[in-house]
Design an enzyme around this catalytic site. Structure first.
Site, PDB file in Angstrom:
ATOM      1  N   ASP A  10       0.810  -0.985   0.126  1.00  0.00           N
ATOM      2  CA  ASP A  10      -0.283   0.032   0.072  1.00  0.00           C
ATOM      3  C   ASP A  10       0.572   1.333   0.138  1.00  0.00           C
ATOM      4  OD1 ASP A  10      -2.355   1.128   0.616  1.00  0.00           O
ATOM      5  OD2 ASP A  10      -1.583   1.805   2.455  1.00  0.00           O
ATOM      6  N   ASP A  12      -0.666   4.923   1.580  1.00  0.00           N
ATOM      7  CA  ASP A  12      -0.416   5.659   2.389  1.00  0.00           C
ATOM      8  C   ASP A  12      -0.490   5.596   4.086  1.00  0.00           C
ATOM      9  OD1 ASP A  12      -0.836   8.373   0.956  1.00  0.00           O
ATOM     10  OD2 ASP A  12      -2.699   7.822   0.256  1.00  0.00           O
ATOM     11  N   LYS A 153      -8.786  -4.414  -3.772  1.00  0.00           N
ATOM     12  CA  LYS A 153      -6.742  -4.914  -4.180  1.00  0.00           C
ATOM     13  C   LYS A 153      -7.182  -6.111  -4.116  1.00  0.00           C
ATOM     14  CE  LYS A 153      -5.430  -0.563  -1.162  1.00  0.00           C
ATOM     15  NZ  LYS A 153      -4.690  -0.327  -0.361  1.00  0.00           N
ATOM     16  N   ASP A 176      -2.341  -0.791   5.758  1.00  0.00           N
ATOM     17  CA  ASP A 176      -2.643   0.263   6.665  1.00  0.00           C
ATOM     18  C   ASP A 176      -3.788  -0.094   7.352  1.00  0.00           C
ATOM     19  OD1 ASP A 176      -3.024   1.438   4.893  1.00  0.00           O
ATOM     20  OD2 ASP A 176      -2.717   3.129   7.131  1.00  0.00           O
ATOM     21  N   ASP A 180      -6.823  -3.087   3.059  1.00  0.00           N
ATOM     22  CA  ASP A 180      -5.909  -3.550   2.497  1.00  0.00           C
ATOM     23  C   ASP A 180      -6.370  -5.240   2.870  1.00  0.00           C
ATOM     24  OD1 ASP A 180      -3.114  -2.194   1.484  1.00  0.00           O
ATOM     25  OD2 ASP A 180      -3.939  -1.005   3.906  1.00  0.00           O
TER      26      ASP A 180
END
Length: 228
Positions: A10, A12, A153, A176, A180
């Site tokens: 990921d 951010d 994702k 995070d 995810d």
């Protein structure tokens, strides 16, 4: 045969500086030296992860917009249509709210399949309008993403793995946020950085003691030393 496993990362909250926004430059060299495929899987608009790959110097393998856009290195696949999300934004504005990014709105300007709304804007009316259009709102901790319910994702990672030729079960992921979780479900080993939200922490195989890029760097070092 590579000595490193494929990576799914990921952006951010995962590759960023602990003290705020911006990529932690310490992540560049480990990624450049990694001798297996690296997939950047993010909620950001498509150009951002592509630019990151360029800046790092790694092949462009990208899942963008929470699975709405997938780039396998030789073709771009769109798994959703922005029209419904745009309709939600228009109704949200008509109800008296704006998306929160200013008139130029560089957060959404290049989005193809979803729209993002500032977390400083009211969530309840946004969710109600999205539900009327059979869309969902995902809070990534950085924005409210108005998106199709289907793409994620994890599905994007599967698509890239099939095209590039690696088994997702061999991959290691670091993230995070709740977006995810689908990635964590398809890879063989998953890490949530210390700043991760509750969904990501529960889904990960391990929660790291370090936050943001500090945690990612620690995980990559352990992976390379076969300490996972």
């Amino acid at each position: 045969m590579t000595s490193d496993p494929p990576l799914v990362l990921d952006i951010d909250g995962t590759l960023t500086r602990t003290e705020g926004w911006g990529i932690d430059p310490r992540i560049f060299d480990p990624l450049l030296e990694w001798d297996a495929p690296i997939v950047i899987a993010t909620g950001k608009a498509f150009p951002y992860p592509i630019a990151l790959c360029h800046l790092v110097g790694v092949p462009e393998l990208v899942v963008a917009e929470n699975g709405g856009v997938v780039y396998t290195g030789d073709d771009v696949r769109f798994t959703a249509d922005r029209a419904a999300a745009q309709a939600v934004a228009e109704e949200y504005r008509a109800a008296g709210y704006d998306l929160g990014w200013g008139p130029e709105d560089t957060v959404n300007r290049w989005r193809e399949t979803e729209l993002a709304v500032s977390r400083e804007r009211p969530l309840e009316p946004l969710e109600a309008i999205a539900a009327d259009h059979d869309l969902e709102v995902v809070d990534t901790g950085y924005a409210y993403h108005v998106k199709d319910r289907a793409p994620n994702k994890g599905d994007g990672v599967r698509t890239i793995a099939d095209r590039v030729g690696f088994d997702p079960v061999e991959a290691v992921a670091v993230g995070d946020s709740t977006n995810d979780v689908s990635t964590f479900e398809v890879v063989g080993r998953s890490f949530a950085v210390a700043n991760a939200d509750e969904d990501a922490r529960e889904a990960a195989d391990e929660v790291l003691s370090e936050p943001h890029a500090e945690g990612t760097l620690a995980a990559l070092e352990r992976v390379r030393k076969r300490q996972v």
